[in-house]
Scaffold this motif. Structure first.
Motif, PDB file in Angstrom:
ATOM      1  N   PRO A  17     -11.149   9.518   2.924  1.00 41.88           N
ATOM      2  CA  PRO A  17     -12.114  10.644   2.910  1.00 41.88           C
ATOM      3  C   PRO A  17     -13.124  10.433   4.214  1.00 41.88           C
ATOM      4  CG  PRO A  17     -12.519   9.209   1.306  1.00 41.88           C
ATOM      5  CD  PRO A  17     -11.268   8.775   1.874  1.00 41.88           C
ATOM      6  N   TRP A  18     -12.918   9.401   5.192  1.00 43.14           N
ATOM      7  CA  TRP A  18     -13.927   9.204   6.222  1.00 43.14           C
ATOM      8  C   TRP A  18     -13.119   9.231   7.575  1.00 43.14           C
ATOM      9  CZ3 TRP A  18     -12.594   5.251   2.386  1.00 43.14           C
ATOM     10  CH2 TRP A  18     -13.572   5.252   1.196  1.00 43.14           C
ATOM     11  N   THR A  19     -13.990   9.700   8.593  1.00 43.36           N
ATOM     12  CA  THR A  19     -13.363   9.678   9.978  1.00 43.36           C
ATOM     13  C   THR A  19     -13.804   8.297  10.614  1.00 43.36           C
ATOM     14  OG1 THR A  19     -13.708  12.098  10.121  1.00 43.36           O
ATOM     15  CG2 THR A  19     -13.550  10.748  12.067  1.00 43.36           C
ATOM     16  N   VAL A  20     -12.855   7.505  10.982  1.00 44.58           N
ATOM     17  CA  VAL A  20     -13.051   6.187  11.610  1.00 44.58           C
ATOM     18  C   VAL A  20     -12.332   6.467  12.985  1.00 44.58           C
ATOM     19  CG1 VAL A  20     -12.713   3.817  11.206  1.00 44.58           C
ATOM     20  CG2 VAL A  20     -12.919   5.151   9.239  1.00 44.58           C
TER      21      VAL A  20
ATOM     22  N   SER B 174       0.737  -1.362   0.074  1.00 41.85           N
ATOM     23  CA  SER B 174       0.012  -0.110   0.004  1.00 41.85           C
ATOM     24  C   SER B 174       0.931   1.181  -0.046  1.00 41.85           C
ATOM     25  CB  SER B 174      -1.008  -0.050   1.344  1.00 41.85           C
ATOM     26  OG  SER B 174      -0.142   0.227   2.364  1.00 41.85           O
ATOM     27  N   ASP B 175       0.198   2.559   0.009  1.00 45.68           N
ATOM     28  CA  ASP B 175       0.790   3.676   0.175  1.00 45.68           C
ATOM     29  C   ASP B 175       1.004   4.135   1.405  1.00 45.68           C
ATOM     30  OD1 ASP B 175       0.501   3.602  -2.600  1.00 45.68           O
ATOM     31  OD2 ASP B 175      -1.024   5.128  -2.819  1.00 45.68           O
ATOM     32  N   PHE B 176       0.911   3.501   2.351  1.00 47.11           N
ATOM     33  CA  PHE B 176       0.699   3.745   3.811  1.00 47.11           C
ATOM     34  C   PHE B 176       1.471   2.899   4.692  1.00 47.11           C
ATOM     35  CE2 PHE B 176      -3.363   4.350   1.870  1.00 47.11           C
ATOM     36  CZ  PHE B 176      -3.507   5.890   1.626  1.00 47.11           C
ATOM     37  N   GLY B 177       1.856   3.530   5.894  1.00 49.37           N
ATOM     38  CA  GLY B 177       2.767   2.747   6.931  1.00 49.37           C
ATOM     39  C   GLY B 177       2.155   1.890   7.493  1.00 49.37           C
ATOM     40  N   ASP B 178       1.031   1.971   7.987  1.00 44.84           N
ATOM     41  CA  ASP B 178      -0.023   1.266   8.656  1.00 44.84           C
ATOM     42  C   ASP B 178      -1.553   1.567   8.584  1.00 44.84           C
ATOM     43  OD1 ASP B 178      -0.535   3.611  10.222  1.00 44.84           O
ATOM     44  OD2 ASP B 178       1.219   3.247  11.667  1.00 44.84           O
TER      45      ASP B 178
ATOM     46  N   GLU C 153      -3.529   3.247  10.602  1.00 47.02           N
ATOM     47  CA  GLU C 153      -3.999   4.096  11.081  1.00 47.02           C
ATOM     48  C   GLU C 153      -3.605   5.293   9.847  1.00 47.02           C
ATOM     49  OE1 GLU C 153      -2.149   2.258  12.872  1.00 47.02           O
ATOM     50  OE2 GLU C 153      -3.293   1.648  14.380  1.00 47.02           O
ATOM     51  N   GLU C 154      -2.409   5.357   9.390  1.00 49.87           N
ATOM     52  CA  GLU C 154      -2.286   6.151   8.094  1.00 49.87           C
ATOM     53  C   GLU C 154      -3.432   5.948   6.938  1.00 49.87           C
ATOM     54  OE1 GLU C 154       1.363   7.469   5.413  1.00 49.87           O
ATOM     55  OE2 GLU C 154       1.873   6.172   6.803  1.00 49.87           O
ATOM     56  N   PHE C 155      -3.538   4.710   6.954  1.00 49.44           N
ATOM     57  CA  PHE C 155      -4.663   4.263   5.758  1.00 49.44           C
ATOM     58  C   PHE C 155      -5.865   4.961   6.031  1.00 49.44           C
ATOM     59  CE2 PHE C 155      -8.123   1.583   4.424  1.00 49.44           C
ATOM     60  CZ  PHE C 155      -7.835   1.462   3.075  1.00 49.44           C
ATOM     61  N   PHE C 156      -6.326   5.030   7.059  1.00 48.77           N
ATOM     62  CA  PHE C 156      -7.722   5.716   7.545  1.00 48.77           C
ATOM     63  C   PHE C 156      -7.537   7.201   7.705  1.00 48.77           C
ATOM     64  CE2 PHE C 156      -9.321   1.341   8.570  1.00 48.77           C
ATOM     65  CZ  PHE C 156     -10.257   1.402   7.904  1.00 48.77           C
ATOM     66  N   GLU C 157      -6.289   7.635   7.992  1.00 49.29           N
ATOM     67  CA  GLU C 157      -6.254   9.405   8.357  1.00 49.29           C
ATOM     68  C   GLU C 157      -6.430   9.800   6.834  1.00 49.29           C
ATOM     69  OE1 GLU C 157      -2.635   9.674  10.376  1.00 49.29           O
ATOM     70  OE2 GLU C 157      -3.435   8.925  12.543  1.00 49.29           O
ATOM     71  N   GLU C 158      -5.745   9.160   5.928  1.00 54.24           N
ATOM     72  CA  GLU C 158      -5.587   9.778   4.642  1.00 54.24           C
ATOM     73  C   GLU C 158      -6.956   9.540   3.553  1.00 54.24           C
ATOM     74  OE1 GLU C 158      -3.191  11.442   3.338  1.00 54.24           O
ATOM     75  OE2 GLU C 158      -1.998  11.587   5.370  1.00 54.24           O
TER      76      GLU C 158
ATOM     77  N   TYR D  26     -11.485   3.219  -2.891  1.00 55.29           N
ATOM     78  CA  TYR D  26     -10.279   3.639  -1.997  1.00 55.29           C
ATOM     79  C   TYR D  26      -9.125   2.681  -2.164  1.00 55.29           C
ATOM     80  CZ  TYR D  26      -7.765   5.803   1.937  1.00 55.29           C
ATOM     81  OH  TYR D  26      -6.657   6.441   2.485  1.00 55.29           O
ATOM     82  N   VAL D  27      -9.585   1.281  -1.620  1.00 57.02           N
ATOM     83  CA  VAL D  27      -8.479   0.157  -1.461  1.00 57.02           C
ATOM     84  C   VAL D  27      -7.815   0.056  -2.939  1.00 57.02           C
ATOM     85  CG1 VAL D  27      -8.367  -2.324  -1.329  1.00 57.02           C
ATOM     86  CG2 VAL D  27      -9.895  -0.830   0.482  1.00 57.02           C
ATOM     87  N   GLU D  28      -8.557  -0.178  -3.967  1.00 58.75           N
ATOM     88  CA  GLU D  28      -7.953  -0.269  -5.221  1.00 58.75           C
ATOM     89  C   GLU D  28      -7.092   0.956  -5.697  1.00 58.75           C
ATOM     90  OE1 GLU D  28      -9.381  -2.138  -9.334  1.00 58.75           O
ATOM     91  OE2 GLU D  28     -10.804  -0.754  -8.487  1.00 58.75           O
ATOM     92  N   ASP D  29      -7.391   2.305  -5.386  1.00 61.20           N
ATOM     93  CA  ASP D  29      -6.498   3.280  -5.825  1.00 61.20           C
ATOM     94  C   ASP D  29      -5.142   3.471  -4.916  1.00 61.20           C
ATOM     95  OD1 ASP D  29      -8.369   3.983  -7.504  1.00 61.20           O
ATOM     96  OD2 ASP D  29      -9.375   5.676  -6.461  1.00 61.20           O
ATOM     97  N   THR D  30      -5.019   2.753  -3.605  1.00 62.58           N
ATOM     98  CA  THR D  30      -4.109   3.025  -2.655  1.00 62.58           C
ATOM     99  C   THR D  30      -3.500   1.855  -2.026  1.00 62.58           C
ATOM    100  OG1 THR D  30      -5.788   2.924  -0.612  1.00 62.58           O
ATOM    101  CG2 THR D  30      -5.342   5.150  -1.778  1.00 62.58           C
TER     102      THR D  30
END
Length: 80
Positions: free
Chosen positions: A32-35, A19-23, A25-30, A52-56
Motif C-alpha cells: 500500500p506504499w510508494t517506495v 513470499s507471494d512475490f518474485g522479488d 520490487e514486486e513486494f513493494f509494488e503490491e 504486511y510482511v506477516e500477511d504476504t
C-alpha cells in the motif's frame, strides 16, 4: 557480482517459497506504499509494515524477513 535482490523467490532455485512475490520490487509494488527511496521506506509505520510482511510472507516481522534475505544474499556470494 549479481544484482539480484536477496528476496528473490527461493522456489525459483528449487527451494520452498518465502513470499507471494518474485522479488523485492514486486513486494513493494503490491504494497500500500510508494517506495522510491530510503526516505519513503523509513516513513512506513513499523506495525503496518510488519502486518504486511506477516500477511504476504512466511515471516512475522520485517526484521526476520530482512535477516533471512541478508543471510541468503551472503550465502549466494562467491568466495574470494
Amino acid at each position: 557480482m549479481s544484482t539480484r535482490s536477496p528476496l528473490t523467490r527461493p522456489h525459483c532455485h528449487g527451494n520452498p517459497s518465502f513470499s507471494d512475490f518474485g522479488d523485492i520490487e514486486e513486494f513493494f509494488e503490491e504494497s500500500p506504499w510508494t517506495v522510491e527511496d530510503e526516505k519513503d521506506f523509513e516513513e512506513i509505520p513499523e506495525d503496518e509494515f510488519n502486518a504486511y510482511v506477516e500477511d504476504t510472507t512466511m515471516f512475522a516481522t520485517r526484521e526476520s524477513m530482512f535477516g533471512k534475505a541478508g543471510k541468503k544474499w551472503m550465502a549466494d556470494q562467491p568466495e574470494l
